[in-house]
Motif scaffolding. Structure first.
Motif, mmCIF file in Angstrom:
data_model
loop_
_atom_site.group_PDB
_atom_site.id
_atom_site.type_symbol
_atom_site.label_atom_id
_atom_site.label_comp_id
_atom_site.label_asym_id
_atom_site.label_seq_id
_atom_site.Cartn_x
_atom_site.Cartn_y
_atom_site.Cartn_z
ATOM 1 N N ALA A 13 33.658 43.282 44.153
ATOM 2 C CA ALA A 13 33.942 41.896 43.408
ATOM 3 C C ALA A 13 34.823 42.259 42.839
ATOM 4 O O ALA A 13 35.793 43.184 41.577
ATOM 5 C CB ALA A 13 32.775 41.618 42.719
ATOM 6 N N ASN A 14 35.571 41.149 42.477
ATOM 7 C CA ASN A 14 37.068 40.722 41.936
ATOM 8 C C ASN A 14 38.080 41.325 41.734
ATOM 9 O O ASN A 14 39.049 41.881 40.826
ATOM 10 C CB ASN A 14 37.119 41.030 40.075
ATOM 11 N N ALA A 15 38.677 42.092 43.097
ATOM 12 C CA ALA A 15 39.650 42.412 43.832
ATOM 13 C C ALA A 15 40.674 41.616 44.484
ATOM 14 O O ALA A 15 40.511 41.179 44.522
ATOM 15 C CB ALA A 15 39.346 44.044 44.153
ATOM 16 N N ILE A 33 45.100 36.465 46.158
ATOM 17 C CA ILE A 33 44.380 37.221 47.419
ATOM 18 C C ILE A 33 43.167 37.798 46.163
ATOM 19 O O ILE A 33 43.691 38.872 45.938
ATOM 20 C CB ILE A 33 44.314 37.315 48.214
ATOM 21 N N VAL A 34 42.385 37.601 45.285
ATOM 22 C CA VAL A 34 40.752 37.649 45.002
ATOM 23 C C VAL A 34 39.470 37.558 46.131
ATOM 24 O O VAL A 34 39.066 36.731 46.087
ATOM 25 C CB VAL A 34 40.703 37.589 43.255
ATOM 26 N N THR A 35 38.695 38.892 45.548
ATOM 27 C CA THR A 35 37.480 39.287 46.374
ATOM 28 C C THR A 35 36.353 37.797 45.767
ATOM 29 O O THR A 35 36.969 37.843 44.095
ATOM 30 C CB THR A 35 36.564 40.784 46.313
ATOM 31 N N ALA A 40 34.093 38.974 49.483
ATOM 32 C CA ALA A 40 34.613 38.236 50.994
ATOM 33 C C ALA A 40 35.814 38.681 50.422
ATOM 34 O O ALA A 40 36.525 37.522 49.276
ATOM 35 C CB ALA A 40 33.846 36.886 50.672
ATOM 36 N N TYR A 41 37.058 37.882 51.131
ATOM 37 C CA TYR A 41 38.319 37.933 50.867
ATOM 38 C C TYR A 41 38.779 36.622 52.293
ATOM 39 O O TYR A 41 38.331 36.629 53.147
ATOM 40 C CB TYR A 41 39.548 38.445 51.001
ATOM 41 N N SER A 42 39.836 35.839 52.191
ATOM 42 C CA SER A 42 40.121 35.374 53.730
ATOM 43 C C SER A 42 41.777 34.914 53.176
ATOM 44 O O SER A 42 42.347 34.925 51.664
ATOM 45 C CB SER A 42 39.296 34.216 53.863
ATOM 46 N N CYS A 43 42.582 34.884 54.468
ATOM 47 C CA CYS A 43 44.197 34.465 54.639
ATOM 48 C C CYS A 43 44.279 33.447 55.388
ATOM 49 O O CYS A 43 44.006 33.671 56.267
ATOM 50 C CB CYS A 43 44.498 35.977 54.102
ATOM 51 N N THR A 44 44.687 32.344 54.632
ATOM 52 C CA THR A 44 45.603 31.623 55.812
ATOM 53 C C THR A 44 47.076 32.433 55.978
ATOM 54 O O THR A 44 47.799 31.899 54.911
ATOM 55 C CB THR A 44 45.847 30.387 55.062
ATOM 56 N N LEU A 45 47.070 32.106 57.480
ATOM 57 C CA LEU A 45 48.765 32.691 57.613
ATOM 58 C C LEU A 45 49.630 31.581 57.468
ATOM 59 O O LEU A 45 49.175 30.520 57.683
ATOM 60 C CB LEU A 45 48.476 33.203 59.479
ATOM 61 N N THR A 58 43.074 46.553 46.116
ATOM 62 C CA THR A 58 42.409 47.229 44.400
ATOM 63 C C THR A 58 41.569 47.117 44.011
ATOM 64 O O THR A 58 41.742 45.984 43.122
ATOM 65 C CB THR A 58 44.422 46.963 44.267
ATOM 66 N N ASP A 59 40.618 48.063 43.591
ATOM 67 C CA ASP A 59 39.862 47.711 42.318
ATOM 68 C C ASP A 59 40.253 47.176 40.634
ATOM 69 O O ASP A 59 41.295 48.220 40.647
ATOM 70 C CB ASP A 59 39.058 49.160 42.237
#
Length: 83
Positions: A13-15, A33-35, A40-45, A58-59
């Motif tokens: 979390a919060n990575a 972007i942070v988990t 979970a994470y997502s990126c709009t291309l 990265t933790d």
């Protein structure tokens, strides 16, 4: 959209998540972007982006080495980061 889940046995979390192309340039419309709590994470291309993409998670506590994955297809990419 590039999306996935970061976990090392449990969700990370919060990575911080960085998703770049082969030239090292960000491919996401989001500035950061942070988990989520679930990892979970997502990126709009950005328009015109195509794989491969390098995903680095990265933790924030530094307790886990950075997780690295390569997404080799576009669009609708799912990049699980499970260790």
């Amino acid at each position: 959209m590039v999306e996935g889940t970061a976990a090392v046995g449990a969700a990370l979390a919060n990575a911080n998540v960085a998703i770049t192309n082969a030239a090292g340039q960000s491919v996401c419309e989001q500035a950061t972007i942070v988990t989520a709590a679930t990892g979970a994470y997502s990126c709009t291309l950005k328009a015109g982006q195509s794989a491969p993409f390098i995903v680095v998670v990265t933790d924030p506590s530094g307790g886990v080495e950075p997780l690295v994955s390569v997404a080799t297809s576009t669009p609708g990419i799912l990049c699980p980061m499970l260790v």
